[in-house]
Design an enzyme around this catalytic site. Sequence first.
Site, PDB file in Angstrom:
ATOM      1  N   LYS A   1       0.875  -1.177   0.000  1.00 41.78           N
ATOM      2  CA  LYS A   1       0.000   0.000   0.000  1.00 41.78           C
ATOM      3  C   LYS A   1       0.912   1.228   0.000  1.00 41.78           C
ATOM      4  CE  LYS A   1      -3.855   2.458   1.073  1.00 41.78           C
ATOM      5  NZ  LYS A   1      -4.558   2.208   2.342  1.00 41.78           N
TER       6      LYS A   1
ATOM      7  N   THR B   1      -0.292  12.067  -1.512  1.00 40.55           N
ATOM      8  CA  THR B   1      -1.441  12.702  -2.153  1.00 40.55           C
ATOM      9  C   THR B   1      -1.804  13.987  -1.431  1.00 40.55           C
ATOM     10  OG1 THR B   1      -2.291  10.555  -2.874  1.00 40.55           O
ATOM     11  CG2 THR B   1      -3.857  12.379  -2.807  1.00 40.55           C
ATOM     12  N   ALA B   2      -1.742  13.955  -0.108  1.00 39.33           N
ATOM     13  CA  ALA B   2      -2.069  15.150   0.671  1.00 39.33           C
ATOM     14  C   ALA B   2      -1.173  16.314   0.259  1.00 39.33           C
ATOM     15  CB  ALA B   2      -1.916  14.860   2.161  1.00 39.33           C
TER      16      ALA B   2
ATOM     17  N   HIS C   1      -5.498  11.056   7.978  1.00 37.55           N
ATOM     18  CA  HIS C   1      -5.951   9.959   8.830  1.00 37.55           C
ATOM     19  C   HIS C   1      -6.969  10.424   9.871  1.00 37.55           C
ATOM     20  CE1 HIS C   1      -3.047   7.648   6.737  1.00 37.55           C
ATOM     21  NE2 HIS C   1      -1.998   7.940   7.464  1.00 37.55           N
TER      22      HIS C   1
END
Length: 278
Positions: free
Chosen positions: A53, A107-108, A151
């Site tokens: 991942k 991505t953030a 998160h």
Amino acid sequence: MKIAFSPCPNDTFVFYAWAHGHIEEAPPLDVTYADIDKTNYWAFDRVGPDVMKISYAALPWVLEDYALLPSGGALGRGCGPLVLTKDQQDVSALSGQRVAVPSDRSTAYLLFRLWAARKVEGGVGEIVIMPFDEIMPAVQNGEIDAGLVIHEARFTYQNYGLHMLQDLGNWWEEDTGLPIPLGAIIAKRSSSYEADSLAKWAKASVDYAWAHPEETNVYVMSHAQEMSQDVASAHIDLYVNEFTRELGEDGYAAIESLLGRAMEEGLVPAFDLAKIRK
């Protein structure tokens, strides 16, 4: 088969069934639990396990050697990273300011840079890379002017007396109409297992978890550290959805849009967008 994913509730929820031998014909898993910042760099260095991942933002660096699987990842709506400040203020106040981010290959981070390029006149100042669990305290004590959080921080930032300046997921959805790509499941192209088979087993693992939530929850909470049941459940509800089961056309379009824009801005290396679907 060796696999690496985080101990976060969405990942343990997705892979519970496969990791516990409930998926017919799927190979047994040798699991390494690692946060996405570690798996990103394992993929960059080509030293990770067969399946990992990673952040979708890391794909441009690794697609020559890893294939994107259409199942098991995290995309969604209403689940983007947040830009937080200590005091309520206008976006313009970020001009020239110090901003903490959990990674510069996430991505953030891409979303933040794409948003800031359009919304923060003059641009932000220094970008400080910091472990994500240290960002909110740093903003709270004034060490940092703003923080980019991910998160479960979506659900807990109020506990630090912080203010949400921007939900980057909302901005992205309003700008594109597409879901936000977060975490990708990749497999070595040299793996002895075909990508189609790996995707089929990941999809079956998602289906099993949805069908057996109480059984799956025991495993999820055993890796959730000090996270409460309510927060863990909210985490799963946000990050495990139909895009997790299968990307579909909207999922692929979201990934291509994010990485295509990032490539135009010079935030990621140039690469062949067609490899996302190959």
